[in-house]
Write a protein that holds these residues in place. Sequence first.
Motif, PDB file in Angstrom:
ATOM      1  N   ILE A 178     -13.317   2.798  15.800  1.00 25.61           N
ATOM      2  CA  ILE A 178     -13.468   3.735  16.926  1.00 25.61           C
ATOM      3  C   ILE A 178     -14.925   4.175  17.063  1.00 25.61           C
ATOM      4  CG2 ILE A 178     -12.928   6.085  17.663  1.00 25.61           C
ATOM      5  CD1 ILE A 178     -10.089   5.640  16.681  1.00 25.61           C
ATOM      6  N   PHE A 179     -15.497   4.647  15.951  1.00 30.13           N
ATOM      7  CA  PHE A 179     -16.882   5.123  16.039  1.00 30.13           C
ATOM      8  C   PHE A 179     -17.858   3.968  16.174  1.00 30.13           C
ATOM      9  CE2 PHE A 179     -15.018   8.770  13.580  1.00 30.13           C
ATOM     10  CZ  PHE A 179     -15.019   9.607  14.662  1.00 30.13           C
ATOM     11  N   GLY A 180     -17.566   2.857  15.504  1.00 24.23           N
ATOM     12  CA  GLY A 180     -18.499   1.734  15.515  1.00 24.23           C
ATOM     13  C   GLY A 180     -18.663   1.110  16.888  1.00 24.23           C
ATOM     14  N   ILE A 181     -17.529   0.884  17.571  1.00 18.99           N
ATOM     15  CA  ILE A 181     -17.621   0.245  18.891  1.00 18.99           C
ATOM     16  C   ILE A 181     -18.413   1.135  19.844  1.00 18.99           C
ATOM     17  CG2 ILE A 181     -16.284  -0.511  20.881  1.00 18.99           C
ATOM     18  CD1 ILE A 181     -14.171  -1.516  18.956  1.00 18.99           C
ATOM     19  N   ASP A 182     -18.165   2.451  19.760  1.00 18.19           N
ATOM     20  CA  ASP A 182     -18.918   3.359  20.622  1.00 18.19           C
ATOM     21  C   ASP A 182     -20.403   3.361  20.269  1.00 18.19           C
ATOM     22  OD1 ASP A 182     -16.862   4.060  22.189  1.00 18.19           O
ATOM     23  OD2 ASP A 182     -16.424   5.970  21.208  1.00 18.19           O
ATOM     24  N   ALA A 183     -20.683   3.343  18.964  1.00 18.17           N
ATOM     25  CA  ALA A 183     -22.093   3.358  18.552  1.00 18.17           C
ATOM     26  C   ALA A 183     -22.813   2.127  19.072  1.00 18.17           C
ATOM     27  CB  ALA A 183     -22.190   3.435  17.034  1.00 18.17           C
ATOM     28  N   LEU A 201     -20.065   7.253  12.125  1.00 28.02           N
ATOM     29  CA  LEU A 201     -19.867   5.969  11.451  1.00 28.02           C
ATOM     30  C   LEU A 201     -20.512   6.004  10.069  1.00 28.02           C
ATOM     31  CD1 LEU A 201     -18.980   3.006  11.493  1.00 28.02           C
ATOM     32  CD2 LEU A 201     -21.137   2.440  12.574  1.00 28.02           C
ATOM     33  N   THR A 202     -21.702   6.584  10.000  1.00 27.82           N
ATOM     34  CA  THR A 202     -22.388   6.703   8.715  1.00 27.82           C
ATOM     35  C   THR A 202     -21.593   7.581   7.762  1.00 27.82           C
ATOM     36  OG1 THR A 202     -24.418   6.634   9.996  1.00 27.82           O
ATOM     37  CG2 THR A 202     -24.619   7.166   7.672  1.00 27.82           C
ATOM     38  N   ALA A 203     -21.076   8.694   8.294  1.00 24.08           N
ATOM     39  CA  ALA A 203     -20.285   9.598   7.455  1.00 24.08           C
ATOM     40  C   ALA A 203     -19.056   8.877   6.904  1.00 24.08           C
ATOM     41  CB  ALA A 203     -19.864  10.823   8.251  1.00 24.08           C
TER      42      ALA A 203
END
Lengths: 225, 57, 254
Positions: A178-183, A201-203
């Motif tokens: 979820i976070f990666g695709i947005d990033a 994503l880092t967290a």
Amino acid sequence: MALRRIVRAVAQRDVVLSLAGGGGWLQGIVFYAVFVAFMAFAFGPGEDALRRAAAPTIWLATLFAIQLAASEMFIEDIQDGSLQTLAVEQTSLLGYVIGKLAGVLIIVGGPLIVAAPIVSIMFAVGATNLAILLPSVAMGALALSLAACVASAINAALQGGGRFTAILAAPLSIPVLIFGIDATSLAIESSQIWSVEMQFLTAMTLFLMAIVPGFSVLALRLGLE
Amino acid sequence: MAEFFAMGGYGFHVWTCWGLSGILLGGLGIARERRLRRTAKLAKQHDERAKREEPNP
Amino acid sequence: MLSYFSNPARFEAFARWASPLALLVLFGCLAFGIPMGLYFSPEDYQQGHTVRIMYVHVPAAIMAELVFGFIALMSLTAFVWRHTLADACARAAAGPGAIFAALTLITGSVWGRPTWGTWWVWDARLTSMLILFLTYIGYIAVWQMGTDENKSARLARIVGLVGFINVPIVKFSVDWWNTLHQPASLLRADGPTIHSSMLWPLGLMALAYIALFSWFVLSGVRTSIYEKQIARRAQPLASRPIKPEQMAAGDQNG
């Protein structure tokens, strides 16, 4: 043996084996290429559709390629007794797990990270500097390998033959996706590298780094009994 | 009565939800109860046979 | 208290009166909850009779989350204090938990049909429930797949704990994903305004679900105690471990 030396020895062995044994590293990248091509056919040659599909395609291809490789990362070592030998010799299994992870990242993750900008060109991404999507994809490859690692360790301990890695890794992989695709989308569309999504994503990656090695070692020890 | 089952036109939705809840939970309940009785009986049989075979301690 | 129940014989004695009590509470609550929920409670001014789905949907959703917390707690107990009965508790809870999660998804979807106009919406709460359901499946798979029960039990602890830590993360990420990608839906199922005439059947049904779950755990643990007894009897004498009764005799302060 110091932890660092174990990590290096295990990673080195895996990399050398995959280069010499003809295929380990090729398997991941070939799968990746085929998947990307299929996605292009699925979305059609229209530029708008392709551009929207770029980040999801990169991420799904990375996810599947890593899971394909990682689902069997411990089984061989358990079956041929090399993990047993390490445990008997009081070698740190933590070092072994980290070494294995490093191996997967180099053999599978490396080629995929390099391939990501090429995919984005093929998917009609107009960004001038394609290196901008690399940080998020690299972070994602690390997080996804970690998620697959603990699932694979549990699966190997069960002697289930790699069939349950995907279902065990799924709950951990979904937030990463979820976070990666947005990033990655934000990086492509508006050149934001350190976006809020990238921070999450880092967290998530740090969280996985904190819990995965310990639980993987625990599972592997059980598998050896 | 028919009015009660119709649920203001949403009878299908309401009765599906309540029915499925009842069937799934009730089914699991019956399955568990039967399994408990079967294993309890089996354990008792094993126990009695063991007592007959080794009356020592 | 924990170590009190770690003795199978004492658990058996406890379950002997707790099981009927759980059933009594269950049927007592159902006897009032079902007629109240289906007939005597008022219909919602906005949702009409579909609001009656709430009385089976919301308790199932609460239970699906609570049960995973219970599994994690039992995993932790088994992990730290090595109580074998804690493993059995977690195992007995997994099946009902998965069914609660599945029921939440199904009833939510059927409720969504008249409310949202479609069977499925990637609503934040439904989505994270879907992922929780996947977690349950993974947890159950670990118990089902293994050939050695002791090994499965200890691996299941890992899955239970990691899965539980992951629940809030999934919730947060899915909320984020949902608000970003899906602009406000037509009609939220957030809250039909609850007034007290609806609170009563809801509370009764929730209590019934809790009682049912307790009964599931009690009967599941009893079954696994019997199964262990049978397995022990089937072993040859020499390799037989010490009986729990003998253990209890030597463990007075336990």
